[in-house]
Motif scaffolding. Sequence first.
Motif, short mmCIF file in Angstrom:
data_model
loop_
_atom_site.label_atom_id
_atom_site.label_comp_id
_atom_site.label_asym_id
_atom_site.label_seq_id
_atom_site.Cartn_x
_atom_site.Cartn_y
_atom_site.Cartn_z
N PRO A 207 0.82 -1.23 0.00
CA PRO A 207 0.00 0.00 0.00
C PRO A 207 0.85 1.26 0.00
CG PRO A 207 -0.47 -1.42 1.91
CD PRO A 207 0.65 -2.04 1.19
N MET A 208 0.49 2.16 -0.90
CA MET A 208 1.26 3.40 -1.02
C MET A 208 0.30 4.58 -1.04
SD MET A 208 4.66 2.94 -2.67
CE MET A 208 4.64 3.24 -4.41
N SER A 209 0.82 5.71 -0.60
CA SER A 209 0.13 6.97 -0.76
C SER A 209 0.67 7.57 -2.06
CB SER A 209 0.43 7.86 0.43
OG SER A 209 -0.14 9.12 0.25
N PHE A 212 0.65 12.80 -3.81
CA PHE A 212 0.37 13.65 -2.64
C PHE A 212 0.95 15.06 -2.77
CE2 PHE A 212 3.80 10.54 -1.59
CZ PHE A 212 4.88 11.40 -1.66
N TYR A 218 10.22 20.03 -0.13
CA TYR A 218 10.42 18.82 -0.93
C TYR A 218 10.03 18.96 -2.41
CZ TYR A 218 10.59 16.85 3.77
OH TYR A 218 10.91 16.60 5.07
N PHE B 12 10.53 8.44 10.59
CA PHE B 12 10.69 8.99 9.24
C PHE B 12 11.90 9.92 9.17
CE2 PHE B 12 9.87 12.60 6.35
CZ PHE B 12 9.84 11.91 5.15
N PRO B 14 13.75 12.54 6.61
CA PRO B 14 13.59 13.23 5.33
C PRO B 14 14.72 12.84 4.38
CG PRO B 14 13.57 14.77 7.18
CD PRO B 14 14.00 13.45 7.73
N PRO B 15 14.42 12.77 3.07
CA PRO B 15 15.47 12.41 2.11
C PRO B 15 16.61 13.43 2.15
CG PRO B 15 13.47 13.15 0.99
CD PRO B 15 13.13 13.03 2.44
N LEU B 18 18.73 13.75 -3.82
CA LEU B 18 17.77 13.32 -4.84
C LEU B 18 17.63 11.81 -4.91
CD1 LEU B 18 18.35 15.70 -7.89
CD2 LEU B 18 16.56 15.78 -6.17
N TYR B 21 14.88 10.26 -2.91
CA TYR B 21 13.47 10.54 -3.23
C TYR B 21 12.87 9.36 -4.00
CZ TYR B 21 13.31 15.40 -1.74
OH TYR B 21 13.29 16.53 -0.99
N PRO B 22 11.56 9.13 -3.83
CA PRO B 22 10.92 8.06 -4.61
C PRO B 22 10.77 8.49 -6.07
CG PRO B 22 9.28 9.24 -3.33
CD PRO B 22 10.62 9.81 -2.93
N VAL B 23 10.73 7.51 -6.98
CA VAL B 23 10.38 7.81 -8.37
C VAL B 23 8.86 7.82 -8.43
CG1 VAL B 23 10.43 6.97 -10.74
CG2 VAL B 23 12.46 6.78 -9.29
N ILE B 25 5.37 10.31 -7.31
CA ILE B 25 4.96 10.95 -6.06
C ILE B 25 4.30 9.87 -5.22
CG2 ILE B 25 3.79 12.97 -5.09
CD1 ILE B 25 5.93 13.47 -7.37
N ALA B 26 5.12 9.04 -4.57
CA ALA B 26 4.59 7.88 -3.87
C ALA B 26 5.40 7.62 -2.61
CB ALA B 26 4.67 6.65 -4.78
N PHE B 27 4.70 7.09 -1.60
CA PHE B 27 5.35 6.74 -0.35
C PHE B 27 4.55 5.61 0.30
CE2 PHE B 27 7.00 7.33 3.96
CZ PHE B 27 8.35 7.50 3.65
N PRO B 28 5.21 4.66 0.96
CA PRO B 28 4.44 3.60 1.62
C PRO B 28 3.33 4.18 2.49
CG PRO B 28 6.76 3.08 1.72
CD PRO B 28 6.65 4.47 1.10
#
Lengths: 387, 103
Positions: A207-209, A212, A218, B12, B14-15, B18, B21-23, B25-28
């Motif tokens: 599961p991912m957001s 956003f 950022y 968490f 912060p990155p 670069l 950063y995720p490829v 716009i996604a994060f678990p």
Amino acid sequence: MMPAQKVFLSGNEAVAAGVRLARPHVIAAYPITPQTTVIERLAEMVEDESLKAEYLHVESEHSALSACIGASAVGARTFTATSSQGLLYMAECLHYASGGRFPVVMMNANRSLALPWNIYGDQRDSLSLLDCGWIQVYAEDAQESLDLIIQAYAIAEHPDVLTPMMINLDGFVITHTYELVSLPSQEDVDAFLPPFLTTNKMDLDHPMSLAFTAGPAYNQAFKQLQHQAVVSASKIICEVEERFGQRFGRNYPGLLETLYCEDAEFILVTLGSVAGTVRPVVEKLRSLGERVGLVRIRYMRPFPDTEIRNALAGAKAVGVLEKDISFGYEGTVFTNVNSALMRAKVQPPRLLNFVGGLGGKDISAEDIEQLFLRLKRPDDGETVVFI
Amino acid sequence: MAMNYPVRQRSFKPPKDLAEYPVGIAFPAGHLVETNASWRSHRPVLDAGKCTNCRICWLLCPDGVIHTSKPGGLEIDYDYCKGCGICAKECRQKAIRMENEAL
């Protein structure tokens, strides 16, 4: 390689044939002249089950691309097509797709923008959206259109790229002109183009957001990554074309194509179908001993700046012929070519911007000859010339 | 327990560059990394002596910040409470008063 079939297709039909071979899961589109026959053919293919895809009849172009973004976000391969006002109606979604790194593939039939209302071809629609983060390529004929659709998925879905891609066909001149097109076999396309796999998707196991907000701390980093991805697409485009040439026997020259630029004194730079009019004129003038050449820009993003410098730096005068004007300054292609040349180590050639073909105004072979004559005339201080 | 809040991930980081950063716009999913209450001007304060644990506040809180997991009473999560005052208005025992925080 399986034997390719020779078929008589319009540019739009060639695109539809290419899309079927690429096996998209979802097609969402809204009809607009001169794109309509692409999605009519695709609708027929879905109806007769020769294409197993979800075909979404949406109520607008904004929804068409939104639906493709949503489908791409669950890992589906998607296709849409539009033109002109429709493309502009999608404008905010174009940024959503590129920012979200969803590799949607879209055909755009280049057409003028109102007002005055007009359905004929020019390139102000796509060029006015050059900054939307999409890869932009301009085809010259139906065969290249078909091949670009197949290549587009390999380029856009590459993990280093993950960027949507817009394939531009000049309205009517390419979209509605019938040509003999070599249609690759499904087996060969399947071997060339494996199914789309991505981690950038909604997934019950992981599961991912998605999509956003990113605040000031950022946000820029994401934009920087997006820029890097489009820049790195240059390399991927060449790799995909090489692989394509090996499998299908048709070789493409990368971000731009040159003709006689090695020793040319006077060069026309252009893009799209009008290159097909320039080519025989260049051949004719060459046979008369004139040192003229042609640069056909294929990709506007990523922009072939090194290739432009290599092709043009030795010329005496260069004309950029485009179906576009950024009102109050010059054509957008000209701005880009000029910027690339400013980074040359040598004195750049004299540059003229020929703006023509707006609203479908004809550009004839005689007009092209006149442009070469104009390039040979001494500088009269004019830069933007409407032809 | 809180209504729908995932556990805050204090881990968490912060990155840094670069590459972190995720490829896309996604994060678990399931990460709440920052508190979100900075525009509150009045905070609800619960008088445990008056509270009957009827949970009308828990039911009506639009942000789900009334926690019921604490033994012996309710607890308000000030990291996410926006200070709307619905709990204080609806409390039948008048056990919640709004205290000005902006002073």
